[in-house]
Design an enzyme around this catalytic site. Structure first.
Site, short mmCIF file in Angstrom:
data_model
loop_
_atom_site.label_atom_id
_atom_site.label_comp_id
_atom_site.label_asym_id
_atom_site.label_seq_id
_atom_site.Cartn_x
_atom_site.Cartn_y
_atom_site.Cartn_z
N ASP A 271 0.87 -1.17 0.00
CA ASP A 271 0.00 0.00 0.00
C ASP A 271 0.92 1.24 0.00
O ASP A 271 2.13 1.14 0.16
CB ASP A 271 -0.98 -0.01 1.18
C1 BGC Z 1 -5.11 3.08 0.04
C2 BGC Z 1 -5.21 2.02 -1.02
C3 BGC Z 1 -5.08 2.63 -2.39
C4 BGC Z 1 -3.77 3.39 -2.46
C5 BGC Z 1 -3.49 4.00 -3.81
C6 BGC Z 1 -3.91 3.99 -0.15
O1 BGC Z 1 -3.95 5.08 0.68
O2 BGC Z 1 -5.06 2.48 1.31
O3 BGC Z 1 -6.41 1.32 -0.89
O4 BGC Z 1 -5.16 1.64 -3.37
O5 BGC Z 1 -3.80 4.42 -1.49
O6 BGC Z 1 -4.30 5.08 -4.09
#
Ligand code: BGC
Length: 728
Positions: A271
């Site tokens: 993530d």
């Molecule tokens: C979120 C993810 C997301 C990623 C990219 C993160 O803050 O937890 O679910 O896919 O950002 O945007």
């Protein structure tokens, strides 16, 4: 696993091509393939900051996210193909969660349809639109089971139930990926957030997760596993720690469970900066060590953290990470680029003509409306003057439409609405005006979803007083659920509760259209307001979908996939709880209960009304005892006793009465939908096998144990008929 017709480790041909390419790559270029950076946004669209552009050109960044549109991504791809030494295509990812441009209901809403074909179609259409917008890869489905509505990201998942969540995970993976990843109407999917991100302490986003391995395996892991079994190509790690180890450095999760036990062959992405975050977690002394831990635990791609980019080469020199592990990660990622067809034609997702014909097409908008109305859950519908308030009586002349969400576009899109275009959202006001040309609709905002300003109360009350009926569109705005949007109180935010009470005081019948990203605590509303329609955030066609239900053009059929608590103090409250040694007994103080609130929820899991009435009768089992290889046939008759044709979702639950470890009081095992005309009855059958009765036993074996069971069938998890059987 077969992706794009390429078996991941099968096809020698592709393997040889990748190996040949890897033979030409420098270590820096290899690390580039393990690097994913975001493209930012300015007023006019996505922009890539200059440093990243240089990284793409030098081969130090092989993947981008948040860059989209056919034209923009074509230009970036051109740089990768024409201006880098090896011309390896970029992979473009994006959070296409419930649509790309045309936005469908938030996942929590759509799950309330209990309609797997619908869930699959939403994913397929979202993929079709996003792939036309230059994208290859979506960071979805999110399959995190959540039992705590304080957690804002409950909006992005499918609620509290593991079994149902697993079915939906499969539908989503199939919908996004289709049968062939190189088909330019499909996207590579990413199941997230591995693992147990939906169980943060106190419902506070990113907070610590701690649970027994039994609960992890039984409640939280199955939906990820279901996605893997359905062939999902990628997995995203989660921000949280689990049993003291951040998920992004957790070899038990990634090596033991994901790769060894489940045989996952795709790639794992972190993530956003979650490698770097292992430093504040207190698991890594610096980012370099975090990079070492992440790679060695099984992370292939670093999202946004630049840790691999900055430290992996040095870590190889110091023998802290193995070049063979880096090669394996590069191989997995390149394999996926092959599967997407990018080595055949890197521009296959950048066709402006296709983009123009696909975005907001009739197919998308029709589906948005259909998915919207199937997601709506009717919570209450009392009679006023001898007739249920809904659907709206044809005789109604004057409607007061009140509330901050009644003529609102952006908030109806809900959280994570990707490139959703608010200007395309049909509001409830617009839709009601179109649906009821002979009624006078007076709109008054009343207040906002955020502040305590009550200046609008007067005009709203005047509108109510002059009307036959009041429709109040209230709830949460799109920023009040989703990531980093946990709440400690779950009432109506801002001055909306006060507005509701003021309008109620006018004595006019009130219908609440409740729009939110989570269950709200609405006990006052339930006690006073005659009709409540829970619509969640339904996306681009929210207005028409809601109007269809209010006018009766569609008879509501949604059923809750998450329990509505009476108050925040009851949380976590979910239907498949344990019985305890002192189950509730009103006459005995020393049983498990509160002094100030019931144990029961306001609305249970599985609950949802229709304009018609369904009656369950005649629950029968084919046998009272079954062997381990025998089917148990469960039949029940459902009758439509009301005046409307309606669709009912009949739910089957079981209870294992005695186990080597205690079992929940109910577990969902099956459901079936039936459409019944007024006066019609149907007998439906379910089949249960011992496989459906498995759990992690005392010795952590996944199997069924002989003994006594109950089976329950009904229209929700609380209102059921029951029968007994024995597994021998
Ligand atoms: C979120 C993810 C997301 C990623 C990219 C993160 O803050 O937890 O679910 O896919 O950002 O945007």
């Amino acid at each position: 696993m077969v992706l794009g017709g390429i078996s991941l480790y099968g096809q020698e041909n592709v393997n040889r091509k990748i190996e040949a390419l890897m033979g030409k790559m420098t270590l820096e270029e290899k690390i580039g393939q393990l690097t994913l950076f975001t493209s930012g946004w300015d007023q006019t669209g996505p922009t890539l900051h200059d440093g990243y552009k240089e990284d793409v050109k030098s081969g130090r960044c092989g993947n981008l996210f948040n860059a989209h549109t056919a034209a923009y991504n074509r230009e970036l791809q051109r740089i990768a193909i024409e201006e880098t030494r090896l011309g390896i295509p970029l992979l473009f990812g994006y959070d296409v969660i419930h649509g790309y441009k045309t936005i469908f209901p938030i996942p929590l809403a759509e799950a309330c349809s209990w309609d797997m074909a619908l869930a699959e179609k939403s994913a397929h259409l979202a993929a079709k639109e996003a792939a036309a917008g230059g994208l290859h890869w979506t960071f979805n489905p999110m399959v995190d089971i959540a039992r705590d509505p304080r957690w804002g990201r409950i909006a992005e998942g499918t609620g509290e139930d593991t079994w149902l969540g697993s079915q939906i995970a499969v539908a989503k993976v199939k919908g996004y990926q289709g049968n062939d990843l190189s088909d330019p109407t499909t996207l590579l999917a990413c199941v997230k957030h591995f693992a147990a991100y939906g169980a943060p302490q106190a419902g506070r986003d990113y907070h610590t997760v701690d649970m027994s391995e039994r609960v992890l395996r039984e409640v939280y892991l199955p939906p990820y596993k279901a996605a893997i079994d359905a062939g999902v190509g990628t997995v995203m790690t989660s921000f949280n720690e689990l049993d003291g180890v951040p998920a992004t450095g957790n070899d038990f999760l990634m090596e033991q469970i994901l790769r060894k036990e489940w045989g996952f062959e795709g790639f794992v992405v972190t993530d956003y900066t979650s490698i770097n975050e292992m430093v504040p977690h207190g698991f890594s002394k610096d980012e370099k060590q975090a990079g070492e831990q992440a790679l060695n635990a099984g992370v292939d791609m670093d999202m946004q953290g630049a840790v691999y980019q900055s430290h992996l080469a040095q870590l190889v020199k110091e023998n802290k990470v193995k070049i063979t592990d880096i090669d394996q990660a590069v191989f997995r990622i390149l394999k996926m680029k092959y599967a997407l067809g990018l080595f055949d034609d890197p521009y296959r997702y950048s066709n402006e003509e296709r983009e123009k014909n696909t975005l907001f097409s009739k197919e998308m908008m029709d589906h948005a409306r259909e998915a919207g109305r199937k997601s709506i859950v009717l919570l209450k519908n009392e009679s006023i003057e001898g007739r249920p308030l809904l659907p709206l009586a044809k005789s109604i002349q004057k409607i007061a439409l009140i509330g901050p969400l009644a003529d609102n576009q952006e908030d109806l899109l809900g959280t994570w609405h990707a490139a959703g275009d608010a200007s395309k959202v049909v509001t409830l006001k617009q839709a009601l005006t179109d649906a009821l040309p002979n009624a006078t609709i007076t709109y008054s905002q009343g207040c906002s979803t955020e502040t305590d300003n009550r200046d609008g109360f007067g005009p709203a009350m005047d509108a109510a007083k002059a009307a036959d009926v009041v429709i109040m569109a209230i709830g949460e705005n799109y920023r009040q659920s989703g990531e980093a949007a946990s709440r400690s109180e779950l009432g109506l935010p801002g001055a909306q509760q006060a507005l509701l009470e003021a309008i109620y005081q006018t004595g006019k019948p009130v219908i609440v259209v409740l729009m939110a990203g989570r269950p709200l605590t609405i006990s006052w509303m339930h006690d006073h307001v005659p009709a409540i329609v829970n619509t969640w955030h339904l996306g681009t066609m929210a207005g028409p979908a809601i109007a269809d239900v209010l006018t009766g053009a569609y008879n509501p059929s949604g059923k809750l996939v998450i329990t509505f608590p009476r108050n925040v103090g009851q949380i976590p409250i979910y239907y498949n709880m344990k019985n305890t040694g002192r189950p509730f007994d009103a006459k005995n103080k020393y049983t498990s209960k509160y002094l100030d609130v019931d144990n029961t929820p306001l609305y249970p899991f599985g609950y949802g009304l229709s304009y018609t009435r369904f009656k369950y009768s005649n629950l029968k089992l084919s046998k009272s005892t079954i062997g381990f290889n025998e089917d148990l046939k469960v039949t029940i008759t459902i009758s439509n006793d009301g005046e409307y044709t309606g669709e009912e979702t009949a739910q089957l639950y079981i209870r294992d009465l005695v186990g080597s470890v205690t079992r929940p009081v109910k577990e969902l095992k099956a459901f079936q939908k039936v459409v019944l005309q007024p006066g019609e009855s149907k007998t439906i059958s379910f089949y249960l096998r011992s496989d459906d009765l498995r759990f992690y036993t005392r010795s952590m074996e996944y199997k069924a144990e002989a003994g006594d069971f109950k089976v329950f069938v009904g229209g929700d998890s609380a209102d059921v008929l029951e029968a007994d059987f024995e597994l021998k």
